[in-house]
Design a protein around this motif. Structure first.
Motif, PDB file in Angstrom:
ATOM      1  N   VAL A   1       0.840  -1.198   0.000  1.00  0.00           N
ATOM      2  CA  VAL A   1       0.000   0.000   0.000  1.00  0.00           C
ATOM      3  C   VAL A   1       0.879   1.254   0.000  1.00  0.00           C
ATOM      4  CG1 VAL A   1      -1.784   1.280   1.234  1.00  0.00           C
ATOM      5  CG2 VAL A   1      -1.821  -1.230   1.220  1.00  0.00           C
ATOM      6  N   THR A   2       1.960   1.213   0.787  1.00  0.00           N
ATOM      7  CA  THR A   2       2.889   2.348   0.813  1.00  0.00           C
ATOM      8  C   THR A   2       3.522   2.554  -0.550  1.00  0.00           C
ATOM      9  OG1 THR A   2       3.412   1.694   3.093  1.00  0.00           O
ATOM     10  CG2 THR A   2       4.820   3.358   2.068  1.00  0.00           C
ATOM     11  N   VAL A   3       3.901   1.458  -1.196  1.00  0.00           N
ATOM     12  CA  VAL A   3       4.473   1.536  -2.547  1.00  0.00           C
ATOM     13  C   VAL A   3       3.460   2.141  -3.511  1.00  0.00           C
ATOM     14  CG1 VAL A   3       5.239   0.147  -4.514  1.00  0.00           C
ATOM     15  CG2 VAL A   3       6.117  -0.346  -2.226  1.00  0.00           C
ATOM     16  N   LEU A   4       2.194   1.755  -3.396  1.00  0.00           N
ATOM     17  CA  LEU A   4       1.147   2.288  -4.266  1.00  0.00           C
ATOM     18  C   LEU A   4       1.035   3.806  -4.122  1.00  0.00           C
ATOM     19  CD1 LEU A   4      -1.308   1.899  -6.164  1.00  0.00           C
ATOM     20  CD2 LEU A   4      -2.703   1.583  -4.101  1.00  0.00           C
ATOM     21  N   VAL A   5       1.026   4.290  -2.878  1.00  0.00           N
ATOM     22  CA  VAL A   5       0.874   5.729  -2.639  1.00  0.00           C
ATOM     23  C   VAL A   5       2.132   6.480  -3.073  1.00  0.00           C
ATOM     24  CG1 VAL A   5       0.575   7.496  -0.862  1.00  0.00           C
ATOM     25  CG2 VAL A   5      -0.744   5.368  -0.741  1.00  0.00           C
ATOM     26  N   TYR A   6       3.298   5.981  -2.670  1.00  0.00           N
ATOM     27  CA  TYR A   6       4.573   6.673  -2.925  1.00  0.00           C
ATOM     28  C   TYR A   6       4.928   6.682  -4.411  1.00  0.00           C
ATOM     29  CZ  TYR A   6       9.646   7.468  -2.779  1.00  0.00           C
ATOM     30  OH  TYR A   6      10.928   7.945  -2.993  1.00  0.00           O
ATOM     31  N   GLN A   7       5.030   5.496  -5.000  1.00  0.00           N
ATOM     32  CA  GLN A   7       5.417   5.423  -6.412  1.00  0.00           C
ATOM     33  C   GLN A   7       4.295   5.921  -7.319  1.00  0.00           C
ATOM     34  OE1 GLN A   7       8.421   1.554  -6.042  1.00  0.00           O
ATOM     35  NE2 GLN A   7       6.879   1.589  -7.617  1.00  0.00           N
ATOM     36  N   GLY A   8       3.062   5.670  -6.916  1.00  0.00           N
ATOM     37  CA  GLY A   8       1.940   6.143  -7.722  1.00  0.00           C
ATOM     38  C   GLY A   8       1.914   7.654  -7.826  1.00  0.00           C
ATOM     39  N   SER A   9       2.229   8.330  -6.719  1.00  0.00           N
ATOM     40  CA  SER A   9       2.264   9.794  -6.731  1.00  0.00           C
ATOM     41  C   SER A   9       3.351  10.307  -7.671  1.00  0.00           C
ATOM     42  CB  SER A   9       2.511  10.325  -5.315  1.00  0.00           C
ATOM     43  OG  SER A   9       1.462   9.955  -4.444  1.00  0.00           O
ATOM     44  N   ILE A  10       4.521   9.677  -7.617  1.00  0.00           N
ATOM     45  CA  ILE A  10       5.617  10.080  -8.505  1.00  0.00           C
ATOM     46  C   ILE A  10       5.231   9.832  -9.960  1.00  0.00           C
ATOM     47  CG2 ILE A  10       8.010   9.642  -9.183  1.00  0.00           C
ATOM     48  CD1 ILE A  10       8.600   8.929  -6.279  1.00  0.00           C
ATOM     49  N   GLU A  11       4.606   8.684 -10.227  1.00  0.00           N
ATOM     50  CA  GLU A  11       4.238   8.331 -11.602  1.00  0.00           C
ATOM     51  C   GLU A  11       3.195   9.298 -12.156  1.00  0.00           C
ATOM     52  OE1 GLU A  11       3.012   4.272 -14.076  1.00  0.00           O
ATOM     53  OE2 GLU A  11       3.394   4.199 -11.914  1.00  0.00           O
ATOM     54  N   ILE A  12       2.219   9.660 -11.341  1.00  0.00           N
ATOM     55  CA  ILE A  12       1.159  10.563 -11.791  1.00  0.00           C
ATOM     56  C   ILE A  12       1.701  11.965 -12.066  1.00  0.00           C
ATOM     57  CG2 ILE A  12      -0.938  11.768 -11.051  1.00  0.00           C
ATOM     58  CD1 ILE A  12      -1.723   9.198  -9.566  1.00  0.00           C
ATOM     59  N   PHE A  13       2.603  12.438 -11.184  1.00  0.00           N
ATOM     60  CA  PHE A  13       3.138  13.798 -11.318  1.00  0.00           C
ATOM     61  C   PHE A  13       4.535  13.814 -11.950  1.00  0.00           C
ATOM     62  CE2 PHE A  13       0.207  13.955  -7.661  1.00  0.00           C
ATOM     63  CZ  PHE A  13      -0.692  14.900  -8.135  1.00  0.00           C
ATOM     64  N   ALA A  14       4.822  12.788 -12.750  1.00  0.00           N
ATOM     65  CA  ALA A  14       6.156  12.657 -13.351  1.00  0.00           C
ATOM     66  C   ALA A  14       6.531  13.868 -14.197  1.00  0.00           C
ATOM     67  CB  ALA A  14       6.218  11.391 -14.202  1.00  0.00           C
ATOM     68  N   GLY A  15       5.576  14.427 -14.913  1.00  0.00           N
ATOM     69  CA  GLY A  15       5.853  15.577 -15.765  1.00  0.00           C
ATOM     70  C   GLY A  15       6.361  16.766 -14.979  1.00  0.00           C
ATOM     71  N   ALA A  16       5.761  16.999 -13.816  1.00  0.00           N
ATOM     72  CA  ALA A  16       6.172  18.135 -12.990  1.00  0.00           C
ATOM     73  C   ALA A  16       7.481  17.866 -12.259  1.00  0.00           C
ATOM     74  CB  ALA A  16       5.066  18.459 -11.984  1.00  0.00           C
ATOM     75  N   LEU A  17       7.765  16.589 -11.996  1.00  0.00           N
ATOM     76  CA  LEU A  17       8.937  16.241 -11.196  1.00  0.00           C
ATOM     77  C   LEU A  17      10.205  16.039 -12.017  1.00  0.00           C
ATOM     78  CD1 LEU A  17       7.296  13.677  -8.727  1.00  0.00           C
ATOM     79  CD2 LEU A  17       8.100  15.980  -8.175  1.00  0.00           C
ATOM     80  N   GLN A  18      10.073  15.881 -13.346  1.00  0.00           N
ATOM     81  CA  GLN A  18      11.245  15.525 -14.141  1.00  0.00           C
ATOM     82  C   GLN A  18      12.333  16.596 -14.108  1.00  0.00           C
ATOM     83  OE1 GLN A  18      10.935  15.466 -18.393  1.00  0.00           O
ATOM     84  NE2 GLN A  18       9.160  16.849 -18.434  1.00  0.00           N
ATOM     85  N   ASN A  19      11.950  17.862 -13.994  1.00  0.00           N
ATOM     86  CA  ASN A  19      12.947  18.927 -13.955  1.00  0.00           C
ATOM     87  C   ASN A  19      13.539  19.126 -12.556  1.00  0.00           C
ATOM     88  OD1 ASN A  19      12.610  19.575 -16.700  1.00  0.00           O
ATOM     89  ND2 ASN A  19      10.821  20.836 -16.228  1.00  0.00           N
ATOM     90  N   ILE A  20      12.872  18.575 -11.552  1.00  0.00           N
ATOM     91  CA  ILE A  20      13.361  18.685 -10.175  1.00  0.00           C
ATOM     92  C   ILE A  20      14.224  17.492  -9.814  1.00  0.00           C
ATOM     93  CG2 ILE A  20      12.659  18.838  -7.745  1.00  0.00           C
ATOM     94  CD1 ILE A  20      10.040  20.118  -8.723  1.00  0.00           C
ATOM     95  N   LEU A  21      13.711  16.301 -10.097  1.00  0.00           N
ATOM     96  CA  LEU A  21      14.437  15.074  -9.769  1.00  0.00           C
ATOM     97  C   LEU A  21      15.366  14.695 -10.916  1.00  0.00           C
ATOM     98  CD1 LEU A  21      11.517  13.059  -8.130  1.00  0.00           C
ATOM     99  CD2 LEU A  21      13.404  14.205  -6.974  1.00  0.00           C
ATOM    100  N   THR A  22      16.440  15.456 -11.064  1.00  0.00           N
ATOM    101  CA  THR A  22      17.431  15.182 -12.103  1.00  0.00           C
ATOM    102  C   THR A  22      18.218  13.923 -11.750  1.00  0.00           C
ATOM    103  OG1 THR A  22      19.096  16.513 -10.969  1.00  0.00           O
ATOM    104  CG2 THR A  22      17.655  17.648 -12.542  1.00  0.00           C
TER     105      THR A  22
END
Length: 227
Positions: free
Chosen positions: A157-178
């Motif tokens: 469940v933790t993996v679902l919330v954590y990785q799912g959030s990153i996957e959904i907001f990947a477009g916004a995070l790509q320039n931050i998480l270099t």
């Protein structure tokens, strides 16, 4: 969220298979397996930590430990694990439910593959990394569940919330998480993985979850001094 759902399913399936062996392994053999797993986890932790900047690791983890102690993160996670145990498992003082939940939650979430794989899956539809992680997590879940029990399944469940959030907001995070930043975050996370390995191997008391704020301090240090 396809990649994350596959990862979650692999943990549930692997953990479910591991539960079939739960209680059927002699105590001495179970202890030996746990220590062997701990040594492997230590190797993973050391190899990842060596990729990071030394001063970043020292400062971010020291500040992270201080913050974690003030916020009682480790105690909070264990209380949450105990609550889950009362809801879904036996209320047994000797139960390893909380240990299994906290250990595998940290192990499955603090590595670089969780971040990079989720970004690639959400941004480009490339699920090769997340599928590879799913296979590794599935086998790990099977081994941990055979010795630590049902708590391992709830880390999915933790993996679902954590990785799912990153996957959904990947477009916004790509320039931050270099890639360079992910390497430093992963190095700090690898020190925590090393801590988990030491707990499993020599049974020392380390509040590894209290180090989690160190991941945020690693980001701050990177942008302040390494960017």
């Amino acid at each position: 969220m396809t990649g994350t759902l596959v990862n979650m399913a692999s943990i549930l399936v692997g953990g479910g298979l591991g539960l079939l062996f739960r209680g059927k392994i002699p105590p001495k053999m179970s202890e030996g397996i746990t220590k062997a797993l701990g040594l492997c986890v230590c190797v993973i932790g050391v190899s990842g930590a060596l990729q990071g900047d030394t001063m970043l690791l020292v400062s971010s983890l020291a500040l992270g430990a201080l913050t974690g102690e003030l916020l009682h993160i480790d105690a909070g996670l264990n209380r949450f694990g105990d609550w889950l145990q009362k809801k879904f498992s036996r209320s047994d003082k000797k139960s390893t439910f909380s240990e299994g939940f906290v250990t595998t939650t940290l192990l499955f979430c603090v590595g670089a593959m969780a971040i990079v794989g989720s970004i690639d899956s959400g941004l480009r539809g490339d699920r090769s990394i997340i599928f590879t992680k799913s296979i590794l997590d599935g086998f790990s879940a099977m081994l941990f569940a055979s010795t630590l029990g049902y708590g391992v399944l709830f880390s999915a469940v933790t993996v679902l919330v954590y990785q799912g959030s990153i996957e959904i907001f990947a477009g916004a995070l790509q320039n931050i998480l270099t890639p360079a930043l992910v390497t430093q975050i992963s190095a700090a996370g690898s020190v925590m993985i090393l801590g988990i390995g030491l707990i499993m191997t020599v049974n020392i008391r380390l509040k590894v979850a209290n180090l989690l704020p160190g991941l945020l301090f690693a980001v701050a240090y990177y942008y302040l001094f390494l960017q």
